[in-house]
Design a protein around this motif. Structure first.
Motif, short mmCIF file in Angstrom:
data_model
loop_
_atom_site.label_atom_id
_atom_site.label_comp_id
_atom_site.label_asym_id
_atom_site.label_seq_id
_atom_site.Cartn_x
_atom_site.Cartn_y
_atom_site.Cartn_z
N TYR A 126 0.86 -1.19 0.00
CA TYR A 126 0.00 0.00 0.00
C TYR A 126 0.89 1.24 0.00
O TYR A 126 1.84 1.34 0.78
CB TYR A 126 -0.90 -0.01 1.24
N ARG A 127 0.58 2.17 -0.91
CA ARG A 127 1.29 3.45 -0.98
C ARG A 127 0.27 4.57 -1.00
O ARG A 127 -0.71 4.52 -1.76
CB ARG A 127 2.11 3.56 -2.27
N SER A 128 0.50 5.57 -0.17
CA SER A 128 -0.36 6.76 -0.19
C SER A 128 0.47 7.97 0.17
O SER A 128 1.12 7.99 1.21
CB SER A 128 -1.50 6.58 0.81
N PRO A 129 0.50 8.95 -0.67
CA PRO A 129 -0.14 9.09 -1.97
C PRO A 129 0.65 8.35 -3.05
O PRO A 129 1.84 8.15 -2.93
CB PRO A 129 -0.13 10.59 -2.23
N ALA A 130 -0.05 7.97 -4.09
CA ALA A 130 0.58 7.32 -5.24
C ALA A 130 0.91 8.37 -6.29
O ALA A 130 0.65 9.56 -6.10
CB ALA A 130 -0.37 6.27 -5.81
N ASP A 131 1.47 7.96 -7.41
CA ASP A 131 1.88 8.90 -8.46
C ASP A 131 0.70 9.69 -9.02
O ASP A 131 0.75 10.90 -9.10
CB ASP A 131 2.60 8.16 -9.59
N ARG A 132 -0.35 8.99 -9.44
CA ARG A 132 -1.49 9.67 -10.07
C ARG A 132 -2.81 9.38 -9.37
O ARG A 132 -3.87 9.51 -9.97
CB ARG A 132 -1.59 9.26 -11.53
N ALA A 133 -2.75 8.96 -8.13
CA ALA A 133 -3.96 8.64 -7.38
C ALA A 133 -3.69 8.87 -5.90
O ALA A 133 -2.53 8.98 -5.49
CB ALA A 133 -4.35 7.18 -7.63
N ILE B 166 -2.80 0.14 -4.26
CA ILE B 166 -2.68 -1.18 -3.64
C ILE B 166 -2.12 -2.10 -4.71
O ILE B 166 -2.63 -2.15 -5.82
CB ILE B 166 -4.04 -1.71 -3.16
N THR B 167 -1.06 -2.83 -4.36
CA THR B 167 -0.38 -3.66 -5.35
C THR B 167 -0.19 -5.08 -4.83
O THR B 167 0.18 -5.28 -3.68
CB THR B 167 1.01 -3.08 -5.69
N SER B 168 -0.45 -6.05 -5.71
CA SER B 168 -0.05 -7.44 -5.49
C SER B 168 1.05 -7.73 -6.50
O SER B 168 0.90 -7.43 -7.68
CB SER B 168 -1.23 -8.39 -5.72
N TYR B 169 2.15 -8.28 -6.02
CA TYR B 169 3.27 -8.55 -6.91
C TYR B 169 3.11 -9.82 -7.73
O TYR B 169 4.02 -10.22 -8.44
CB TYR B 169 4.58 -8.59 -6.13
N ALA C 217 3.32 -13.59 -13.17
CA ALA C 217 4.17 -12.87 -12.22
C ALA C 217 3.99 -11.36 -12.35
O ALA C 217 4.66 -10.61 -11.65
CB ALA C 217 5.64 -13.25 -12.45
N ALA C 218 3.09 -10.90 -13.21
CA ALA C 218 2.88 -9.46 -13.40
C ALA C 218 2.22 -8.85 -12.16
O ALA C 218 1.43 -9.49 -11.47
CB ALA C 218 2.02 -9.22 -14.63
N ASP C 219 2.56 -7.60 -11.91
CA ASP C 219 1.96 -6.87 -10.79
C ASP C 219 0.51 -6.53 -11.10
O ASP C 219 0.15 -6.25 -12.25
CB ASP C 219 2.73 -5.58 -10.52
N ILE C 220 -0.31 -6.57 -10.06
CA ILE C 220 -1.72 -6.18 -10.18
C ILE C 220 -1.89 -4.95 -9.31
O ILE C 220 -1.69 -5.02 -8.10
CB ILE C 220 -2.65 -7.31 -9.72
N LYS C 221 -2.22 -3.82 -9.92
CA LYS C 221 -2.30 -2.55 -9.20
C LYS C 221 -3.71 -2.00 -9.23
O LYS C 221 -4.40 -2.08 -10.24
CB LYS C 221 -1.33 -1.54 -9.81
N SER C 222 -4.09 -1.38 -8.13
CA SER C 222 -5.42 -0.79 -8.05
C SER C 222 -5.59 0.34 -9.06
O SER C 222 -6.69 0.56 -9.56
CB SER C 222 -5.69 -0.28 -6.63
N GLU D 204 -4.48 0.41 -12.01
CA GLU D 204 -4.63 -0.14 -13.36
C GLU D 204 -5.96 -0.88 -13.54
O GLU D 204 -6.41 -1.05 -14.66
CB GLU D 204 -3.47 -1.08 -13.67
N ILE D 205 -6.58 -1.31 -12.45
CA ILE D 205 -7.83 -2.04 -12.58
C ILE D 205 -9.04 -1.14 -12.34
O ILE D 205 -10.17 -1.59 -12.39
CB ILE D 205 -7.90 -3.26 -11.64
#
Length: 167
Positions: A124-131, A135-138, A150-155, A157-158
């Motif tokens: 979890y990162r706050s603040p993020a770059d553009r949001a 929240i990220t799953s690796y 193995a790709a990252d899943i980011k909040s 991007e979804i």
């Protein structure tokens, strides 16, 4: 004489108890090998497809969990007027962080923040770059970056934080 007739009687009786040797039921080694080969071929054709579906379902489960965490973060925001900091992390959804006087949680059901489907903690990162947060799953490898499973899943991007971006 009596003993010889007893001996013949006992011998005949043992022969009858053993039964006839012809036509025993069972499978031959060749039949067993043919069946094992057929099962191996079926598993070779069907197995990879089943494993692919399992892997895809883990990606979908991670996406759903991230969206659920995003919803809990939105509830946290409504109560506190801000999102938890990166230092507070997602644990702020379960336990009251310091300085959160209007905290009305826990915002997640269960004992704590769930792990991703591969058993790793969400980042979890706050603040993020553009949001306001990310929240990220690796993914399957548990490391940043990667491709395929193995790709990252980011909040971000979804689309889980589209509501937050409008604020």
């Amino acid at each position: 004489m009596l003993s010889a007739s007893l001996l013949r009687f006992a011998t005949r009786r043992r022969a009858r108890a053993a039964g006839p040797r012809t036509g025993e039921a069972g499978f031959t080694l060749v039949e067993i090998l043919v069946v094992i080969t057929i099962i191996g071929l079926i598993m070779g054709l069907v197995g990879p497809r089943v494993l692919n579906y399992l892997s895809e379902s883990k990606v979908k489960a991670a996406t759903i969990q991230i969206e659920s965490l995003a919803g809990a973060l939105d509830l946290y925001f409504l109560d506190n007027g801000r999102y938890p900091t990166s230092a507070q992390g997602l644990d702020a959804l379960v336990q009251r962080p310091g300085g959160a006087s209007a905290w009305n949680g826990p915002y997640l059901k269960g004992n704590g923040v769930p792990l991703d489907p591969w058993g790793h903690a969400y980042v979890y990162r706050s603040p993020a770059d553009r949001a306001p947060y990310e929240i990220t799953s690796y993914g399957a490898d548990g490391q940043e970056g990667g491709a395929g499973l193995a790709a990252d899943i980011k909040s971000t991007e979804i689309g889980a934080v589209k509501k937050a971006e409008r604020r």
